[in-house]
Structures are given as structure tokens and as C-alpha cells.
Scaffold this motif. Structure first.
Motif, short mmCIF file in Angstrom:
data_model
loop_
_atom_site.label_atom_id
_atom_site.label_comp_id
_atom_site.label_asym_id
_atom_site.label_seq_id
_atom_site.Cartn_x
_atom_site.Cartn_y
_atom_site.Cartn_z
N ILE A 69 0.73 -1.05 0.02
CA ILE A 69 0.04 0.00 -0.01
C ILE A 69 0.85 1.32 0.18
CG2 ILE A 69 -1.73 1.39 1.18
CD1 ILE A 69 -2.80 -1.40 1.99
N MET A 70 1.92 1.38 1.00
CA MET A 70 2.64 2.55 1.00
C MET A 70 3.57 2.71 -0.23
SD MET A 70 2.93 5.12 2.80
CE MET A 70 4.29 6.67 2.90
N ALA A 71 4.28 1.61 -0.52
CA ALA A 71 5.24 1.74 -1.69
C ALA A 71 4.58 1.76 -3.05
CB ALA A 71 6.14 0.42 -1.73
N SER A 72 3.47 1.04 -3.12
CA SER A 72 3.06 1.06 -4.52
C SER A 72 1.57 1.86 -4.86
CB SER A 72 2.67 -0.51 -4.87
OG SER A 72 2.07 -0.70 -6.31
N SER A 101 12.77 1.36 1.33
CA SER A 101 12.47 1.20 2.70
C SER A 101 10.81 0.96 2.81
CB SER A 101 13.08 2.20 3.46
OG SER A 101 12.03 3.31 3.25
N ALA A 102 10.19 1.46 2.09
CA ALA A 102 8.44 1.29 2.37
C ALA A 102 8.34 -0.16 1.96
CB ALA A 102 7.72 2.32 1.25
N VAL A 103 8.95 -0.93 1.48
CA VAL A 103 8.54 -2.40 1.04
C VAL A 103 9.01 -3.26 2.30
CG1 VAL A 103 7.97 -2.28 -1.46
CG2 VAL A 103 10.20 -2.61 -0.27
N LEU A 124 2.61 0.69 9.12
CA LEU A 124 1.32 -0.03 9.56
C LEU A 124 0.29 -0.29 8.85
CD1 LEU A 124 1.02 1.20 13.20
CD2 LEU A 124 2.08 -0.90 12.60
N VAL A 125 0.29 0.58 7.60
CA VAL A 125 -0.83 0.43 6.77
C VAL A 125 -0.76 -0.82 5.99
CG1 VAL A 125 0.20 1.90 4.98
CG2 VAL A 125 -2.39 1.63 5.13
N ASP A 126 0.27 -1.27 5.86
CA ASP A 126 0.70 -2.65 5.22
C ASP A 126 0.39 -3.69 6.15
OD1 ASP A 126 1.59 -1.90 2.33
OD2 ASP A 126 3.09 -0.93 3.41
N ILE A 127 0.08 -3.38 7.46
CA ILE A 127 -0.47 -4.59 8.07
C ILE A 127 -1.71 -4.57 8.35
CG2 ILE A 127 0.05 -5.76 10.53
CD1 ILE A 127 2.81 -4.56 10.32
N PHE A 128 -2.27 -3.41 8.54
CA PHE A 128 -3.57 -3.00 8.74
C PHE A 128 -4.16 -2.11 7.75
CE2 PHE A 128 -1.35 -3.03 12.86
CZ PHE A 128 -2.10 -4.22 13.47
N PRO A 129 -4.59 -2.86 6.74
CA PRO A 129 -4.94 -1.86 5.44
C PRO A 129 -5.95 -0.98 5.47
CG PRO A 129 -4.88 -4.44 4.87
CD PRO A 129 -4.53 -4.13 6.37
N ALA A 130 -7.04 -1.31 6.62
CA ALA A 130 -7.92 -0.22 6.76
C ALA A 130 -7.44 1.19 7.15
CB ALA A 130 -8.60 -0.77 8.00
#
Ligand code: HEM
Length: 485
Positions: free
Chosen positions: A73-76, A177-179, A185-191
């Protein structure tokens, strides 16, 4: 699903996978659980594949459902607006970008960059002769320069271009670093992606970076467009993108990011492979001597290597493959996601499962590559030492370091050419040996000390001694390079 390490309730195997060198653990698990096993990372099912055959069966032969990527989510999505081809899903935009990228870096298209590669390799060796201590810096700069020249038609970069190169490198580092799992945390908790920007500093900053970097990449492309408008015809990827814009149906923003992606994907991977080459030459000097004997026999000392020599230099060709096999710079490649439930060898692979190809495990499989830690280019040659050989299911390349199927590296021809000519030119002109410490003892670097930038893994900095092999090397280089201007 195929069995794997048991893990703990709810969190599964989250504490079993080490942050440092996880591919080594994955390779150990292969011995216990077989070439395909499953992990559970806090509810996310993962399958790790460790064999050429399975990767070919899934990624090549069932590529219609194994070519997607998991969400980054963050990186892509935030930092790169969903159009960062390397991480993007198996979408229409990816298809357009992939087609255009492939056209610009196919075997045929990459041939147009060969004179540039020869020149860059030669000038780099001349720089190293002048400042042997700066060998690693020079090699890194040379890689960045070649890719920027190929993508934007820029002249060779030098010290004055440092700010722009640092800006692009910072962009690459930010995405790298974003991957890293757990970095956001957004990649663990996508909400969390739905949080408004005023509540989420990381999201606000990510979106701002995206805007700034879009501007930067669009400016680079416009620079090429301006040159073309003035009647120049630069030989570069962006010039061909501009010419074929309509056919590829790319927007201005997509074309700008596609060009930027080539640098992000190609620079660090290639320069880390160059460092691995130097490391291998230090640790396995007999292979260096064999390569130099071949160069002396085929080229002699009165001219420098060119691409015409490729067919006559089987040992150097094998050396390129062995560097990529011995130390794959993307030991776990980039994960995939299966888009439909699938059955394989009696196991169910449920839709949404993340698939990690353990490239390291494959390139270090002792049944295919005996004594895998030994650097041995001969493994890619037949008994006469002249014909290239490759294990099955490696697309004839001998290794899987460039990945698989529809998402195989777009720049592999360009990278292979760059590595071939750089290795040949360096070994033609230079000897590489161990540096001495203050007490005069040889320093032997540990090849398992690495720097992992998130996607690319290269050796930790190490000292080495570079000396000219024969007195005329410098003059021959200068003379030959003057001819190529
Ligand atoms: C030694 C150098 C290189 C290595 C080892 C390497 C390796 C890889 C690997 C493992 C992947 C992922 C493949 C997969 O998912 O199956 C990849 C993707 C990619 N590489 Fe490379 N690469 C190198 C150089 C380059 C260069 C020079 C360029 C561009 C000029 C490039 C452009 C790309 C792109 C655009 C992708 C994304 C492909 C996609 O997702 O569809 N790479 N590379």
C-alpha cells in the motif's frame, strides 16, 4: 495447503522468519518440508517455492493466475500512485507499461546501447587506474550513468550531476524502505489507508512525495521532448516512448514514471552485481586467472573487448551467469499473488495466497549446482568449455536470478550486456586482489555480510586492491576510447 513450520496461534510464523538473511532460513526449511511449503504470517497465507520446476509450472505455465503482486500500500499505491510497474498488480496499466518497457529494452533494442556500454566500461577502468581506492564509487556511478544515458539520453554523468543522482537515489531508497515488512503499519492494517491525510502524517508525506517525484520525472521526459523538437534524435528509451506514445496509450504521467522505474529497477541491481563480481574475483583468484587467460588468447593486449567478442568468450559469459547465481541480488525476487484457487500436486493454493520464489534456494540447490558456495563458472559450460549449458526450467539462462514468467526482469538483456562488457574490460586491464590491513595482513571479506535495502541485496563495503595488469593497458584504453567518441 502444503505443510510448513507449525507457528503459533493467530500470529502463525511471524516470529519464525528472521529479518536478517531470511532466504537462508527458507532454504533450510526446504530440506525439512520439501520444495514447496506454506507459512502463515498473522493470517496471510504464504507459499514459498524452492524449485525451478515448480516456478516454471506456476509462473510460466500458469502465468494467467500467477502474475499478480500482493498489495504494497505505501510503496505501490501512496508513494507511487499505483503506477510503479515493479510492484503494481496485474492490471491494464501494468500491461501497457510492460509492453512499452519490453520494446525499449528487448535484446534488439538493447543492442543500440552497446557502444555506450563499451565506452562507459573503458572510462570507468581509466578512472579506477587513476584512483584505485575509489573503485566501488566509480563502478556505482558508471552503472547509474549507463542507465540514465539509456533512458534519457543524458551524457555521461560526473561529479557535477551529483545532486540530481542523489535525488533519484533518494526516491529509490524511499520506495525500498517502504516495502520492508512492518515499516508502515498500513501494510499490516490496510483499513488505515482510509484515514484522512490530516490524521495520517505518513500518508500526507507519501502523497506529497508522489507529487514532487511525478514533477521530477515529467521534467526529465519533457527535456527529451524539447531536444527532439529542436531536431535532435537522442538514442534513448524516452525518445522511443515519445514516438510510440499513441500506440502504447500511455498518459504523460505513466510514461514519466515508466522511465523513472527503469532507473529504480536497474541501477542498484546492476551495481550490486558488479560488487559481487569484484568480491568473487578476490575470493576465487583462479577463476580470475582463467578469465584473463581467455581474454589474452582471444583479444590480446592491443585492443579492448567489444561485443563482437561475446561469441568467442565462453568463460566470460559463464562468469556473468555465475556471479548472478552465486550472489543473486534479489534473493527472494518480488512476491506474487495468485488470483484464483488453484490445485498443484494435490495441494490447494487458495486465491490471494502470496507466493515467494526463493531464488537463493534455487541457485544454491546442491543437486543442480554442486558445492553451491564455490564460485565456479565452469558449471555453465560443457566439457569442451565452449558450449553454454543450462539446467532445465531456467529459460536457457542457467539461473533464475532475473525472475519468471510474464514478470521476468524487463532489463535482463541490458543488464547482461552491461555485466559482460564491464567484467571483460576490468579483467582485461586490471588485477583484483585482497587489500592489506595496517599490519600488512590480507583482508578476506565475508561474502555473507550484506546490505539489504529492502529489495536489493549487495555485499557490505569491503576493501580490495586493483592494479593494472600490463603497462600499455592505459594507453590502449585511451586510444580505443578516442575512436569511439
Ligand atoms: C543484475 C541486474 C538485475 C537483476 C538481477 C534484476 C532482477 C529482477 C527481478 C528478480 C525482478 C522480478 C521478477 C519477477 O517478479 O519474477 C525484476 C523485475 C524488473 N526489472 Fe530487473 N534486474 C536487473 C536489472 C534491471 C535493469 C537494468 C532494468 C531496466 C533497465 C530492470 C528493470 C526491471 C523492471 C521494470 C522489473 C519489473 C517487471 C514487472 O514487474 O513486470 N532490471 N528484475
Amino acid at each position: 495447503m502444503p505443510p510448513g513450520p507449525p507457528g503459533i496461534p493467530i500470529l502463525g510464523n511471524i516470529f519464525d522468519v528472521p529479518k536478517n538473511l531470511p532466504w537462508l532460513k527458507f532454504t533450510l526449511w526446504k530440506q525439512k518440508y520439501g520444495p514447496m511449503y506454506s507459512l502463515n504470517m498473522a493470517g496471510q497465507p504464504i507459499i514459498v517455492v524452492n524449485s525451478h520446476k515448480i516456478t516454471a509450472d506456476l509462473f510460466d505455465r500458469r502465468s494467467n493466475i500467477y502474475s499478480d503482486r500482493p498489495r504494497f500500500i505505501m510503496a505501490s499505491e501512496i508513494l507511487t500512485g499505483g503506477i510503479f510497474m515493479i510492484f503494481s498488480g496485474y492490471t491494464e496499466v501494468w500491461r501497457k507499461m510492460r509492453r512499452a518497457g519490453h520494446e525499449g529494452f528487448s535484446l534488439r533494442a538493447s543492442e543500440q546501447y552497446q557502444p555506450m556500454h563499451i565506452r562507459e566500461a573503458g572510462l570507468t577502468v581509466l578512472d579506477i587506474i587513476q584512483r584505485p581506492d575509489a573503485w566501488d564509487d566509480r563502478m556505482r556511478q558508471a552503472t547509474a550513468s549507463s542507465i540514465l544515458t539509456a533512458v534519457y539520453g543524458w551524457p555521461r554523468i560526473g561529479a557535477k550531476d551529483k545532486p540530481i543522482v542523489e535525488r533519484i537515489n533518494a526516491h529509490v531508497a524511499r520506495i525500498g524502505s517502504a516495502v520492508v515488512p512492518g515499516r508502515y503499519l498500513v501494510d499490516i492494517f490496510p483499513a488505515m489507508e482510509h484515514l484522512p491525510t490530516w490524521m495520517a502524517k505518513w500518508k500526507r508525506e507519501g502523497l506529497e512525495w508522489h507529487e514532487r517525484e511525478t514533477e521530477m520525472f515529467e521534467e526529465f521526459n519533457e527535456g527529451v521532448g524539447d531536444r527532439m523538437a529542436k531536431g535532435e534524435s537522442p538514442t534513448c528509451f524516452v525518445a522511443s516512448l515519445i514516438e510510440t506514445e499513441e500506440r502504447h496509450g500511455l498518459t504523460k504521467k505513466e510514461a514519466a514514471w515508466l522511465a523513472g522505474i527503469m532507473f529504480a529497477a536497474g541501477s542498484e541491481t546492476t551495481s550490486a552485481s558488479m560488487m559481487n563480481f569484484v568480491l568473487a574475483m578476490l575470493l576465487f583468484p583462479d577463476t580470475m586467472q582463467k578469465a584473463q587467460a581467455e581474454l589474452d588468447a582471444v583479444i590480446g593486449r592491443d585492443r579492448i573487448p567489444t561485443f563482437e567478442d561475446h561469441k568467442d568468450l565462453p568463460y566470460i559469459r559463464a562468469l556473468v551467469k555465475e556471479v548472478l547465481r552465486w550472489r543473486p541480488v534479489g534473493p527472494l525476487a518480488i512476491p506474487r499473488r495468485v488470483t484464483e484457487d488453484d490445485w498443484y500436486e494435490g495441494y490447494l493454493i487458495p486465491k490471494g495466497t502470496m507466493i515467494i520464489p526463493n531464488i537463493w534456494g534455487m541457485t544454491h540447490d546442491p543437486e543442480i549446482f554442486p558445492a553451491p558456495e564455490t564460485f565456479c563458472p565452469e558449471r555453465f559450460l560443457d566439457e569442451t568449455g565452449t558450449i553454454d549449458v543450462a539446467p532445465p526450467d531456467t529459460r536457457g539462462m542457467g539461473h533464475v536470478t532475473f525472475g519468471f514468467g510474464k514478470r521476468i526482469c524487463v532489463g535482463l538483456e541490458f543488464a547482461n550486456q552491461a555485466l559482460f562488457i564491464n567484467f571483460a574490460t576490468v579483467l582485461w586491464a586490471m588485477n583484483i586482489s585482497k587489500a592489506a590491513d595496517v599490519a600488512g595482513r590480507d583482508v578476506t571479506p565475508d561474502p555473507n555480510e550484506v546490505i539489504d535495502s529492502g529489495v536489493v541485496v549487495g555485499p557490505a563495503p569491503f576493501p580490495c586492491k586493483m592494479t593494472v595488469r600490463f603497462p600499455e593497458a592505459k594507453a590502449v584504453l585511451e586510444r580505443e576510447l578516442a575512436l569511439t567518441t
